[in-house]
Design a protein around this motif. Sequence first.
Motif, mmCIF file in Angstrom:
data_model
loop_
_atom_site.group_PDB
_atom_site.id
_atom_site.type_symbol
_atom_site.label_atom_id
_atom_site.label_comp_id
_atom_site.label_asym_id
_atom_site.label_seq_id
_atom_site.Cartn_x
_atom_site.Cartn_y
_atom_site.Cartn_z
ATOM 1 N N ARG A 15 0.833 -1.214 0.000
ATOM 2 C CA ARG A 15 0.000 0.000 0.000
ATOM 3 C C ARG A 15 0.865 1.260 0.000
ATOM 4 O O ARG A 15 0.566 2.228 -0.698
ATOM 5 N N ARG A 16 1.941 1.231 0.773
ATOM 6 C CA ARG A 16 2.834 2.395 0.839
ATOM 7 C C ARG A 16 3.505 2.624 -0.517
ATOM 8 O O ARG A 16 3.596 3.750 -0.988
ATOM 9 N N ASP A 17 3.976 1.542 -1.162
ATOM 10 C CA ASP A 17 4.627 1.675 -2.470
ATOM 11 C C ASP A 17 3.675 2.184 -3.539
ATOM 12 O O ASP A 17 4.096 2.854 -4.482
ATOM 13 N N LEU A 18 2.393 1.865 -3.408
ATOM 14 C CA LEU A 18 1.391 2.305 -4.387
ATOM 15 C C LEU A 18 0.738 3.638 -3.997
ATOM 16 O O LEU A 18 -0.148 4.120 -4.688
ATOM 17 N N TRP A 19 1.184 4.222 -2.900
ATOM 18 C CA TRP A 19 0.617 5.478 -2.385
ATOM 19 C C TRP A 19 -0.887 5.347 -2.166
ATOM 20 O O TRP A 19 -1.662 6.255 -2.477
ATOM 21 N N ARG A 20 -1.307 4.185 -1.647
ATOM 22 C CA ARG A 20 -2.727 3.949 -1.381
ATOM 23 C C ARG A 20 -2.883 3.351 0.009
ATOM 24 O O ARG A 20 -3.097 2.163 0.159
ATOM 25 N N PRO A 21 -2.748 4.163 1.053
ATOM 26 C CA PRO A 21 -2.812 3.639 2.415
ATOM 27 C C PRO A 21 -4.203 3.129 2.784
ATOM 28 O O PRO A 21 -5.211 3.581 2.239
ATOM 29 N N GLY A 22 -4.222 2.179 3.694
ATOM 30 C CA GLY A 22 -5.490 1.661 4.208
ATOM 31 C C GLY A 22 -6.114 0.612 3.308
ATOM 32 O O GLY A 22 -5.777 0.480 2.140
ATOM 33 N N THR A 23 -7.066 -0.124 3.891
ATOM 34 C CA THR A 23 -7.724 -1.190 3.139
ATOM 35 C C THR A 23 -8.671 -0.661 2.070
ATOM 36 O O THR A 23 -9.063 -1.405 1.180
ATOM 37 N N ASN A 24 -9.040 0.615 2.142
ATOM 38 C CA ASN A 24 -9.867 1.197 1.077
ATOM 39 C C ASN A 24 -9.034 1.419 -0.185
ATOM 40 O O ASN A 24 -9.549 1.353 -1.290
ATOM 41 N N GLY A 25 -7.756 1.735 -0.008
ATOM 42 C CA GLY A 25 -6.879 1.958 -1.157
ATOM 43 C C GLY A 25 -6.538 0.665 -1.872
ATOM 44 O O GLY A 25 -6.624 0.574 -3.094
#
Length: 76
Positions: A15-25
């Motif tokens: 998630r951090r590598d994709l810049w999409r934090p959290g389970t919603n990302g």
Amino acid sequence: MAVNALWQSARDAIRRDLWRPGTNGVPDATADECIHSALLDIESERRWLWLEVVRTSDEFSGSQINLPVDCGAISS
């Protein structure tokens, strides 16, 4: 560190590598698919010597070793 904590750490890294934090990302199931895919890629690129079939063994003495052509590794 427990296996669940390691797995969650890997999910968080994705998630951090994709810049999409959290389970919603990135949902857990999607992160798990990425982890599994990466593990399969690693396994396909590496020769796991302990999984190879040992056909013969030999004993020797001296300083010269004549290896068969198909010798993949030597262990002692």
